[in-house]
Design a protein around this motif. Structure first.
Motif, PDB file in Angstrom:
ATOM      1  N   ILE A  47      -0.213   5.257  -9.288  1.00  0.00           N
ATOM      2  CA  ILE A  47      -1.150   5.415  -8.178  1.00  0.00           C
ATOM      3  C   ILE A  47      -1.460   6.879  -7.905  1.00  0.00           C
ATOM      4  N   VAL A  48      -0.517   7.772  -8.248  1.00  0.00           N
ATOM      5  CA  VAL A  48      -0.756   9.184  -7.951  1.00  0.00           C
ATOM      6  C   VAL A  48      -1.925   9.736  -8.759  1.00  0.00           C
ATOM      7  N   ARG A  49      -2.255   9.114  -9.878  1.00  0.00           N
ATOM      8  CA  ARG A  49      -3.405   9.557 -10.664  1.00  0.00           C
ATOM      9  C   ARG A  49      -4.713   9.187  -9.980  1.00  0.00           C
ATOM     10  N   PHE A  50      -4.644   8.251  -9.034  1.00  0.00           N
ATOM     11  CA  PHE A  50      -5.831   7.795  -8.323  1.00  0.00           C
ATOM     12  C   PHE A  50      -5.989   8.484  -6.977  1.00  0.00           C
ATOM     13  N   VAL A  51      -4.866   8.738  -6.287  1.00  0.00           N
ATOM     14  CA  VAL A  51      -4.948   9.315  -4.945  1.00  0.00           C
ATOM     15  C   VAL A  51      -4.445  10.755  -4.887  1.00  0.00           C
ATOM     16  N   GLY A  52      -3.915  11.286  -5.993  1.00  0.00           N
ATOM     17  CA  GLY A  52      -3.437  12.661  -6.011  1.00  0.00           C
ATOM     18  C   GLY A  52      -1.940  12.753  -5.764  1.00  0.00           C
ATOM     19  N   GLY A  53      -1.346  13.921  -6.104  1.00  0.00           N
ATOM     20  CA  GLY A  53       0.075  14.143  -5.909  1.00  0.00           C
ATOM     21  C   GLY A  53       0.885  13.896  -7.163  1.00  0.00           C
ATOM     22  N   GLU A  54       2.201  13.839  -6.988  1.00  0.00           N
ATOM     23  CA  GLU A  54       3.139  13.633  -8.075  1.00  0.00           C
ATOM     24  C   GLU A  54       3.916  12.334  -7.838  1.00  0.00           C
ATOM     25  N   VAL A  55       4.581  11.849  -8.889  1.00  0.00           N
ATOM     26  CA  VAL A  55       5.361  10.624  -8.766  1.00  0.00           C
ATOM     27  C   VAL A  55       6.427  10.772  -7.679  1.00  0.00           C
ATOM     28  N   ALA A  56       7.048  11.938  -7.613  1.00  0.00           N
ATOM     29  CA  ALA A  56       8.073  12.162  -6.591  1.00  0.00           C
ATOM     30  C   ALA A  56       7.496  12.020  -5.187  1.00  0.00           C
ATOM     31  N   ASP A  57       6.214  12.374  -5.020  1.00  0.00           N
ATOM     32  CA  ASP A  57       5.577  12.223  -3.711  1.00  0.00           C
ATOM     33  C   ASP A  57       5.479  10.753  -3.324  1.00  0.00           C
ATOM     34  N   ALA A  58       5.180   9.890  -4.297  1.00  0.00           N
ATOM     35  CA  ALA A  58       5.074   8.460  -4.018  1.00  0.00           C
ATOM     36  C   ALA A  58       6.423   7.894  -3.589  1.00  0.00           C
TER      37      ALA A  58
ATOM     38  N   GLY B 234       0.813  -1.211   0.000  1.00  0.00           N
ATOM     39  CA  GLY B 234       0.000   0.000   0.000  1.00  0.00           C
ATOM     40  C   GLY B 234       0.844   1.256   0.000  1.00  0.00           C
ATOM     41  N   GLY B 235       0.566   2.164   0.937  1.00  0.00           N
ATOM     42  CA  GLY B 235       1.309   3.414   1.008  1.00  0.00           C
ATOM     43  C   GLY B 235       2.793   3.230   1.203  1.00  0.00           C
ATOM     44  N   PHE B 236       3.201   2.107   1.803  1.00  0.00           N
ATOM     45  CA  PHE B 236       4.616   1.838   2.037  1.00  0.00           C
ATOM     46  C   PHE B 236       5.322   1.411   0.751  1.00  0.00           C
ATOM     47  N   ALA B 237       4.557   1.025  -0.265  1.00  0.00           N
ATOM     48  CA  ALA B 237       5.131   0.548  -1.528  1.00  0.00           C
ATOM     49  C   ALA B 237       4.780   1.469  -2.693  1.00  0.00           C
ATOM     50  N   MET B 238       4.391   2.702  -2.406  1.00  0.00           N
ATOM     51  CA  MET B 238       3.952   3.603  -3.474  1.00  0.00           C
ATOM     52  C   MET B 238       5.045   3.888  -4.496  1.00  0.00           C
ATOM     53  N   ALA B 239       6.303   3.785  -4.099  1.00  0.00           N
ATOM     54  CA  ALA B 239       7.401   4.013  -5.051  1.00  0.00           C
ATOM     55  C   ALA B 239       7.395   2.988  -6.171  1.00  0.00           C
ATOM     56  N   ALA B 240       6.755   1.845  -5.945  1.00  0.00           N
ATOM     57  CA  ALA B 240       6.663   0.820  -6.991  1.00  0.00           C
ATOM     58  C   ALA B 240       5.540   1.092  -7.964  1.00  0.00           C
ATOM     59  N   SER B 241       4.703   2.095  -7.668  1.00  0.00           N
ATOM     60  CA  SER B 241       3.465   2.290  -8.419  1.00  0.00           C
ATOM     61  C   SER B 241       3.263   3.756  -8.805  1.00  0.00           C
ATOM     62  N   PRO B 242       4.053   4.254  -9.759  1.00  0.00           N
ATOM     63  CA  PRO B 242       3.909   5.664 -10.152  1.00  0.00           C
ATOM     64  C   PRO B 242       2.494   6.028 -10.571  1.00  0.00           C
TER      65      PRO B 242
END
Length: 457
Positions: free
Chosen positions: A363-374, A353-361
């Motif tokens: 995801i930011v289109r679904f939850v908001g933010g930028e890839v760098a945020d993930a 989930g949130g701990f693995a967001m770096a694996a899922s660029p």
């Protein structure tokens, strides 16, 4: 004289104002990230950190979590594993009086689905009168997304840990939008539940008898390398599971195979519930280790956010659930959002989930933010965890293992709270999903757990 004549170096700690002022004067600095510990935790922290059991206990807890081998072994009716007259729900214990809109909506829908009420108002009356016992999923080796309501006629994924022997359950995923887990209970919701009861559940039960156990740890590891983070993005994992199931579905349920495969194929979140059961059985393997300060459950019921800690048994430590911040569907906005809800934070608890967001660029289109945020979110979680998962690796971080094993002492020392991405339920019963985003857990839950650990030393 050497140290006195060498060029001076300035180390800046804490607030960035000093570092910025020196940089403006062309003075080289070495910034050090530092945060004060959470308020009112210093004495308890000192006591827990001095506990001679803690290091070995945490090493054992982290090892048991990361060595778990969850396999999908079957699909069973909830009545086989539920106490009679009981509905399960997500999060810490909750009463009807304190239940949020989506929790109430899901409970009403379950009453109608089971034929235990003649209509919405009758269901509310019976629930308010306590005619149905309400118990947390976590207390019955189960987890449930969003409201997480499980009633006797529903079908459950059954997941077994082949390494440590535990078993966990989770309901089947309905899809997105107006669905029971988001508190909707209209005719289309009940019709879908009846189809799942009569067609989907029996077909999958027969299918798993043909396939034999399916290695979920392996599927999760592959899905992470295909762009999922296994909480709000399960597209790759669902596709991988569908490949495993499809041939056997055709053999086991030829009359309904097309319907079943079409339903799974059209539901990118179908794997979520199996993945949640895999996470639950993995974290349960790390329970009840005296002296351990590792978190083994995080869960929300739409009113409270609660955590459980390995060294403290089944006790819940809670704080008020926050309202997620993110992207909203259609004309919905923040005023339509309910407070955070669901057992799906078991994914974050197990390093996903949130701990693995770096694996899922994506995801930011679904939850908001930028890839760098993930990427930043994942990196920050290494500061509050005990280990890196040996199987769950992130390609974009050089195949580094996901951060796993939240330690309440590290949360208290750094002030960093776990990163959670989540769906957003409408606050009014019957609404359904209104968006998705990120949410901050309440610090109170972790502080309370730390104080209890200190009392137990």
């Amino acid at each position: 004289m050497g140290p006195l004549t060498a060029p001076s170096r300035v180390i800046t700690v804490g607030a960035g104002l000093l570092d910025e002022a020196l940089a403006a004067q062309a003075v080289p600095t070495t910034p050090v990230t530092w945060r004060p510990p959470l308020e009112a935790t210093a004495e308890a922290l000192a006591k827990v950190l001095a506990d001679a059991r803690r290091q070995a206990a945490n090493e054992l807890a982290a090892h048991r979590l990361t060595s778990a081998r969850p396999y999908l072994v079957g699909v069973r009716r909830a009545a086989e594993v539920l106490p009679e007259g009981t509905f399960l729900h997500a999060g810490p214990p909750i009463t009807w009086e304190r239940a949020s809109g989506p929790m109430r909506g899901a409970l009403i829908g379950a009453m109608l689905f089971e034929g235990l009420a003649t209509g919405e108002h009758d269901a509310e009356r019976r629930l308010a009168a306590g005619e149905i016992a309400l118990r947390p999923c976590h207390e019955h080796a189960a987890v449930g997304p969003m409201a997480g309501v499980v009633s006797p006629s529903m079908w459950l994924f059954e997941v077994r840990d082949e390494e440590h022997g535990g078993t966990a359950y989770c309901s089947l995923n309905e899809g997105l939008g107006k669905v029971l887990r988001y508190g909707a209970y209209g005719p289309e919701v009940l019709d879908r539940l009846r189809w799942m009861d009569e067609v989907l559940g029996p077909a999958l039960a027969a299918t798993l008898e043909l396939t034999g156990p399916i290695d979920l740890r392996s599927l999760i590891a592959q899905a992470l390398q295909m762009g999922d983070e296994l909480h709000n993005r399960n597209r790759a994992a669902t596709s991988l599971l569908l490949r495993e199931l499809a041939p056997a579905v055709v053999e086991a349920a030829p009359g309904s195979a097309a319907q079943v495969l079409r339903f799974i194929n059209g539901n990118d979140h179908f794997f979520l519930n199996a993945g949640m059961a895999a996470a639950k059985v993995s974290t349960d393997a790390a329970r009840d280790i005296p002296g351990s300060s590792m978190v083994v459950a995080m869960a929300r019921n739409g009113t409270d956010f609660g955590v459980q800690v390995s060294g403290l048994g089944g006790r819940w430590f809670t704080g008020p659930a926050g309202v997620p911040d993110g992207l909203f569907l259609g004309s919905y906005g923040p005023e339509d959002a309910n407070a955070d809800i669901g057992d799906s934070t078991i994914t974050e608890t197990s390093g996903l989930g949130g701990f693995a967001m770096a694996a899922s660029p994506a995801i930011v289109r679904f939850v908001g933010g930028e890839v760098a945020d993930a990427v930043r979110a994942t990196r920050s979680m290494y500061e509050i965890t005990l280990a890196e998962h040996p199987a769950y690796q992130i390609p974009g971080l050089g195949f580094r293992g996901t951060p796993v094993g939240i330690d309440v002492t590290l949360v208290a020392r750094t002030g960093l709270l776990p990163v959670v991405n989540t769906g957003i339920a409408g606050r009014v019963a019957g609404t359904g999903q209104v968006g998705a985003g990120l949410v901050k857990p309440p610090a109170e839950a972790f502080v309370s757990a730390l104080l209890a650990l200190a009392d137990a030393v």
